[in-house]
Design a protein around this motif. Structure first.
Motif, short mmCIF file in Angstrom:
data_model
loop_
_atom_site.label_atom_id
_atom_site.label_comp_id
_atom_site.label_asym_id
_atom_site.label_seq_id
_atom_site.Cartn_x
_atom_site.Cartn_y
_atom_site.Cartn_z
N LYS A 1 0.83 -1.20 0.00
CA LYS A 1 0.00 0.00 0.00
C LYS A 1 0.87 1.25 0.00
CE LYS A 1 -3.94 -2.10 2.28
NZ LYS A 1 -4.81 -2.11 3.46
N VAL A 2 0.48 2.23 -0.83
CA VAL A 2 1.17 3.51 -0.91
C VAL A 2 0.39 4.53 -0.11
CG1 VAL A 2 1.95 5.35 -2.45
CG2 VAL A 2 2.08 2.97 -3.20
N SER A 3 1.05 5.18 0.82
CA SER A 3 0.38 6.17 1.65
C SER A 3 1.39 7.16 2.20
CB SER A 3 -0.34 5.49 2.82
OG SER A 3 -0.80 6.44 3.75
N ALA A 4 0.95 8.39 2.38
CA ALA A 4 1.80 9.41 3.01
C ALA A 4 2.03 9.06 4.47
CB ALA A 4 1.15 10.78 2.89
N GLU A 5 1.24 8.16 5.02
CA GLU A 5 1.36 7.73 6.42
C GLU A 5 2.41 6.64 6.60
OE1 GLU A 5 -0.50 9.38 8.74
OE2 GLU A 5 -1.22 10.55 7.03
N ASN A 6 2.89 6.03 5.51
CA ASN A 6 3.91 4.99 5.61
C ASN A 6 5.15 5.55 6.27
OD1 ASN A 6 2.13 3.35 4.29
ND2 ASN A 6 3.36 3.09 2.45
N LYS A 7 5.81 4.70 7.07
CA LYS A 7 7.03 5.12 7.78
C LYS A 7 8.24 4.42 7.16
CE LYS A 7 4.43 5.56 12.05
NZ LYS A 7 4.15 4.92 13.33
N VAL A 8 9.35 5.15 7.14
CA VAL A 8 10.60 4.60 6.61
C VAL A 8 11.51 4.28 7.79
CG1 VAL A 8 12.58 5.01 5.11
CG2 VAL A 8 10.37 6.02 4.54
N TYR A 9 11.98 3.04 7.84
CA TYR A 9 12.84 2.56 8.93
C TYR A 9 14.27 2.39 8.45
CZ TYR A 9 8.57 1.83 11.56
OH TYR A 9 7.38 2.02 12.21
N ILE A 10 15.15 2.06 9.39
CA ILE A 10 16.55 1.82 9.07
C ILE A 10 16.64 0.81 7.93
CG2 ILE A 10 18.73 0.88 9.95
CD1 ILE A 10 17.87 1.92 12.73
N GLY A 11 17.54 1.07 7.00
CA GLY A 11 17.68 0.19 5.84
C GLY A 11 16.69 0.55 4.74
N ASN A 12 16.03 1.72 4.88
CA ASN A 12 15.06 2.20 3.90
C ASN A 12 13.88 1.24 3.73
OD1 ASN A 12 14.37 4.43 2.35
ND2 ASN A 12 15.15 3.52 0.47
N ILE A 13 13.48 0.60 4.82
CA ILE A 13 12.33 -0.30 4.81
C ILE A 13 11.08 0.53 5.06
CG2 ILE A 13 11.20 -2.26 5.95
CD1 ILE A 13 14.07 -3.23 6.66
N VAL A 14 10.12 0.44 4.16
CA VAL A 14 8.89 1.22 4.26
C VAL A 14 7.76 0.32 4.74
CG1 VAL A 14 7.24 2.65 2.98
CG2 VAL A 14 9.67 2.70 2.37
N LEU A 15 7.06 0.76 5.80
CA LEU A 15 5.95 -0.02 6.34
C LEU A 15 4.73 0.85 6.58
CD1 LEU A 15 7.79 -2.17 9.06
CD2 LEU A 15 7.02 -2.92 6.81
N SER A 16 3.58 0.32 6.23
CA SER A 16 2.31 0.96 6.59
C SER A 16 1.97 0.51 8.01
CB SER A 16 1.20 0.51 5.62
OG SER A 16 1.00 -0.89 5.74
N SER A 17 0.96 1.11 8.62
CA SER A 17 0.58 0.69 9.97
C SER A 17 0.12 -0.77 9.95
CB SER A 17 -0.50 1.60 10.56
OG SER A 17 -1.65 1.60 9.74
N GLU A 18 -0.56 -1.16 8.89
CA GLU A 18 -0.98 -2.56 8.76
C GLU A 18 0.23 -3.48 8.61
OE1 GLU A 18 -3.63 -5.37 5.74
OE2 GLU A 18 -3.73 -3.20 5.54
N GLY A 19 1.20 -3.05 7.80
CA GLY A 19 2.42 -3.82 7.61
C GLY A 19 3.21 -3.97 8.91
N GLU A 20 3.22 -2.89 9.73
CA GLU A 20 3.90 -2.96 11.03
C GLU A 20 3.27 -4.03 11.91
OE1 GLU A 20 5.19 1.71 11.74
OE2 GLU A 20 3.17 1.07 12.26
#
Length: 93
Positions: free
Chosen positions: A60-79
């Motif tokens: 899912k693409v969202s402005a709410e997605n967070k970028v973690y160490i290693g440039n890993i992108v997660l949505s709240s659902e993915g978290e």
């Protein structure tokens, strides 16, 4: 914000190309940026959506997605999915 007024024709397939001056002003990077489009009365509104990237787990693409160490992108659902998976792995050990 700098105002730019440009008239562009539609291409053969009904597409519009954003001029380089517009891309530079809004810091839109080809293949990395997203725009959102909506209709308001008789106007087509196009806004920069941000540098949103797809969630590594849900896609899912969202402005709410967070970028973690290693440039890993997660949505709240993915978290939540990842956390549950890690908890399950820990409980198996």
């Amino acid at each position: 914000m700098k105002k730019i007024g440009i008239v562009k024709g539609l291409g053969k397939f009904g597409r519009i190309t954003f001029p380089s001056e517009v891309r530079k002003t809004l810091e839109i990077k080809v293949s990395e940026s997203y725009v959102k489009m909506f209709i308001e009365n008789e106007a087509i509104i196009i806004e920069k959506f941000g540098e949103s990237k797809p969630c590594a787990i849900t896609g899912k693409v969202s402005a709410e997605n967070k970028v973690y160490i290693g440039n890993i992108v997660l949505s709240s659902e993915g978290e939540k999915i990842l956390l549950n998976h890690l908890i399950n792995l820990k409980n198996k050990n």
